[in-house]
Design a protein around this motif. Structure first.
Motif, PDB file in Angstrom:
ATOM      1  N   SER A  15       0.898  -1.452  -0.217  1.00 41.03           N
ATOM      2  CA  SER A  15       0.717  -0.042  -0.467  1.00 41.03           C
ATOM      3  C   SER A  15       0.648   1.124  -0.444  1.00 41.03           C
ATOM      4  N   ALA A  16       0.287   2.568  -0.991  1.00 40.05           N
ATOM      5  CA  ALA A  16       1.099   3.457  -0.427  1.00 40.05           C
ATOM      6  C   ALA A  16       1.067   4.179   0.074  1.00 40.05           C
ATOM      7  N   GLU A  17      -0.735   3.773   0.585  1.00 40.46           N
ATOM      8  CA  GLU A  17      -0.713   4.902   2.405  1.00 40.46           C
ATOM      9  C   GLU A  17       0.617   4.479   3.373  1.00 40.46           C
ATOM     10  N   THR A  18       0.543   3.336   2.913  1.00 42.02           N
ATOM     11  CA  THR A  18       0.911   3.080   4.228  1.00 42.02           C
ATOM     12  C   THR A  18       2.221   3.644   4.458  1.00 42.02           C
ATOM     13  N   ARG A  32     -10.208   7.960   5.590  1.00 40.21           N
ATOM     14  CA  ARG A  32      -9.463   6.080   4.887  1.00 40.21           C
ATOM     15  C   ARG A  32     -10.325   6.779   3.286  1.00 40.21           C
ATOM     16  N   ASP A  33     -11.553   6.826   2.841  1.00 37.29           N
ATOM     17  CA  ASP A  33     -11.913   6.776   2.296  1.00 37.29           C
ATOM     18  C   ASP A  33     -11.082   7.359   1.255  1.00 37.29           C
ATOM     19  N   GLU A  34     -11.043   8.833   1.484  1.00 37.00           N
ATOM     20  CA  GLU A  34     -10.511   9.896  -0.247  1.00 37.00           C
ATOM     21  C   GLU A  34      -9.064   9.180  -0.386  1.00 37.00           C
ATOM     22  N   ALA A  88      -6.348   5.308  -4.040  1.00 35.57           N
ATOM     23  CA  ALA A  88      -5.586   4.604  -4.963  1.00 35.57           C
ATOM     24  C   ALA A  88      -6.774   3.744  -5.309  1.00 35.57           C
ATOM     25  N   VAL A  89      -8.434   4.221  -5.227  1.00 37.13           N
ATOM     26  CA  VAL A  89      -8.777   3.589  -6.781  1.00 37.13           C
ATOM     27  C   VAL A  89      -8.602   3.810  -8.283  1.00 37.13           C
TER      28      VAL A  89
END
Length: 156
Positions: free
Chosen positions: A63-66, A80-82, A87-88
């Motif tokens: 995950s790029a978020e991580t 998290r929705d944002e 990511a999608v």
């Protein structure tokens, strides 16, 4: 060169790279970054951009978020929705990179317009507020700027 405060990003990247059984050179090639640059990131000497982190995350299949959180680019409590929306968009195989960046810029402009601002620098133009958007126009106006004045008169 002193170590930058990027949390434990370098250690985490090294651990993920080793878990994926990739050499530093293999990961650098897969992510499209130089071997010395990736080595400096792992040692905490460089703070990579969100775009580089995205490329590394893709190469590692994580995950790029991580990585954004570990690099201090995103707050761990971020909506998290944002993050999932981004990511999608980035993962959509039917879009090319330019289309993905345009969608992210439009999404960002809508969020700014609605009072939710985030800047993770995913590409050119995302660090400053756009002058005009193909969807939203010149941006929000302050109260009294003619919002309720009806049609505008033009001089002849």
């Amino acid at each position: 060169m002193a170590s930058l405060n990027v949390g434990n990003l370098g250690e985490y990247l090294r651990e993920q790279r080793r878990n994926a059984q990739l050499s530093l050179r293999q990961l650098a090639d897969a992510a499209g970054v130089s071997n010395p640059y990736l080595s400096q990131i792992e040692r905490g000497l460089r703070k990579p951009s969100a775009e580089v982190l995205q490329q590394v995350a893709k190469a590692l299949r994580i995950s790029a978020e991580t990585l954004y959180v570990r690099a201090g680019i995103l707050d761990a409590e971020r909506d998290r929705d944002e993050v999932e929306t981004r990511a999608v968009i980035l993962a959509d195989p039917t879009l090319n990179e330019r289309q993905k960046q345009v969608l992210l810029q439009i999404y960002e402009s809508f969020r700014k317009e609605n009072g939710f601002e985030i800047d993770i620098g995913l590409g050119p133009g995302t660090e400053t507020e756009p002058e005009a958007s193909p969807v939203t126009g010149p941006g929000p106006r302050a109260a009294g700027d003619g919002d309720d004045a009806g049609p505008r008169q033009t001089a002849s």
